[in-house]
Motif scaffolding. Structure first.
Motif, mmCIF file in Angstrom:
data_model
loop_
_atom_site.group_PDB
_atom_site.id
_atom_site.type_symbol
_atom_site.label_atom_id
_atom_site.label_comp_id
_atom_site.label_asym_id
_atom_site.label_seq_id
_atom_site.Cartn_x
_atom_site.Cartn_y
_atom_site.Cartn_z
ATOM 1 N N LEU A 19 0.984 -1.114 0.135
ATOM 2 C CA LEU A 19 -0.023 -0.145 0.064
ATOM 3 C C LEU A 19 0.805 1.248 0.157
ATOM 4 O O LEU A 19 1.822 1.318 0.756
ATOM 5 C CB LEU A 19 -0.901 -0.074 1.332
ATOM 6 N N TYR A 20 0.488 2.120 -0.949
ATOM 7 C CA TYR A 20 1.222 3.570 -0.785
ATOM 8 C C TYR A 20 0.254 4.519 -1.532
ATOM 9 O O TYR A 20 0.111 4.443 -2.766
ATOM 10 C CB TYR A 20 2.843 3.463 -1.568
ATOM 11 N N ASN A 21 -0.274 5.356 -0.669
ATOM 12 C CA ASN A 21 -0.903 6.636 -1.120
ATOM 13 C C ASN A 21 -2.180 6.028 -2.117
ATOM 14 O O ASN A 21 -2.315 6.821 -2.920
ATOM 15 C CB ASN A 21 0.253 7.796 -1.829
ATOM 16 N N ASP A 47 1.736 -0.894 4.489
ATOM 17 C CA ASP A 47 1.802 0.215 4.127
ATOM 18 C C ASP A 47 3.517 0.715 4.232
ATOM 19 O O ASP A 47 3.895 0.945 5.050
ATOM 20 C CB ASP A 47 1.209 1.325 4.955
ATOM 21 N N ASP A 48 3.880 1.352 2.841
ATOM 22 C CA ASP A 48 5.225 1.846 2.740
ATOM 23 C C ASP A 48 5.456 3.316 3.057
ATOM 24 O O ASP A 48 5.760 4.014 2.016
ATOM 25 C CB ASP A 48 5.466 1.363 1.345
ATOM 26 N N GLY A 49 5.015 3.698 4.275
ATOM 27 C CA GLY A 49 5.218 5.180 4.354
ATOM 28 C C GLY A 49 4.175 5.934 3.851
ATOM 29 O O GLY A 49 4.769 7.310 3.379
ATOM 30 N N VAL A 78 8.659 2.663 7.478
ATOM 31 C CA VAL A 78 9.167 3.943 6.739
ATOM 32 C C VAL A 78 9.267 3.439 5.401
ATOM 33 O O VAL A 78 9.574 2.484 5.040
ATOM 34 C CB VAL A 78 10.512 4.365 7.552
ATOM 35 N N ASN A 79 9.053 4.476 4.555
ATOM 36 C CA ASN A 79 9.252 4.217 3.121
ATOM 37 C C ASN A 79 10.584 3.756 2.809
ATOM 38 O O ASN A 79 11.471 4.164 3.013
ATOM 39 C CB ASN A 79 8.960 5.520 2.382
ATOM 40 N N ILE A 82 9.208 0.128 -3.474
ATOM 41 C CA ILE A 82 8.554 -1.113 -3.843
ATOM 42 C C ILE A 82 9.296 -2.464 -3.601
ATOM 43 O O ILE A 82 8.717 -3.678 -3.136
ATOM 44 C CB ILE A 82 7.870 -1.009 -5.077
ATOM 45 N N THR A 83 10.661 -2.439 -4.064
ATOM 46 C CA THR A 83 11.159 -3.430 -3.878
ATOM 47 C C THR A 83 11.412 -4.337 -2.607
ATOM 48 O O THR A 83 11.341 -5.478 -2.203
ATOM 49 C CB THR A 83 12.682 -3.554 -4.738
ATOM 50 N N GLN A 84 11.849 -3.593 -1.680
ATOM 51 C CA GLN A 84 11.899 -3.689 -0.302
ATOM 52 C C GLN A 84 10.496 -4.320 0.527
ATOM 53 O O GLN A 84 10.471 -5.101 1.025
ATOM 54 C CB GLN A 84 12.789 -2.900 0.654
ATOM 55 N N THR A 85 9.463 -3.627 0.025
ATOM 56 C CA THR A 85 8.433 -4.085 0.562
ATOM 57 C C THR A 85 7.625 -5.297 0.122
ATOM 58 O O THR A 85 7.264 -6.037 0.652
ATOM 59 C CB THR A 85 7.320 -2.890 0.037
#
Length: 175
Positions: A19-21, A47-49, A78-79, A82-85
């Motif tokens: 999830l991001y914005n 949620d990626d920040g 914390v943001n 996408i790759t790390q998420t």
């Protein structure tokens, strides 16, 4: 498609959502997973920040519907990109079937069942599907994301085992 065997139907499906914005879209995304005809689903969302209230909206949805899933886990970070998420989502998953759903996408009815049916066929290791493009108001704007968005791919080439690798490597337009 082949008939769904009982062993595959009972396997845990991990549905992973980065999830991001996407506050305006997350409820529709989650509702589309809730509406699937598969009972054994773990739902993991990170949620990626985000700077909007998408995570709070998702948490309220989880409080209302979370008991309908075999396992459900929502968290913030914390943001990290996408790759790390994706990596964290995969690490948290325990299912034998993995499905990634973007937080601004919605699954069509029966989507998971159809994918699992294809996965149950001998030699099949992965399944991807097309998407129906829509705008921010939910209006359908096309018939094939693969064929119409980004660098359009050939659906025929993606369906042919001889041309599939070339199409995926050089045009990678899978939604």
């Amino acid at each position: 498609m082949a008939s769904l065997n009982l062993h595959t139907a009972s396997q845990l499906t991990s549905v992973l959502i980065p999830l991001y914005n996407h506050a305006p879209y997350i409820v529709e995304c989650l509702d589309s997973i809730l509406a699937q005809d598969v009972a054994n689903i773990e739902l993991i969302l990170i949620d990626d920040g985000s700077s909007d209230d998408g995570f709070a909206i998702a948490q309220r949805w989880k409080d209302e519907h979370g008991s309908r899933f075999t396992r459900i886990e929502f968290e913030r970070q914390v943001n990290a990109g996408i790759t790390q998420t994706y990596e964290r989502l995969l690490q948290k998953s325990t299912g034998s079937i993995i499905l990634v759903v973007a937080s601004d996408d919605a699954l069509l009815p029966g989507s998971i069942t159809q994918r699992v049916e294809v996965l149950s066929q001998p030699g099949v290791m992965a399944v991807f599907g097309d998407a129906i493009p829509i705008d921010g108001q939910g209006k359908v704007t096309g018939t094939s994301a693969i064929g119409e968005l980004g660098r359009p791919s050939s659906r025929a080439a993606l369906s042919d085992p001889r041309t599939l690798p070339w199409e995926m490597i050089f045009r990678w337009n899978i939604y």
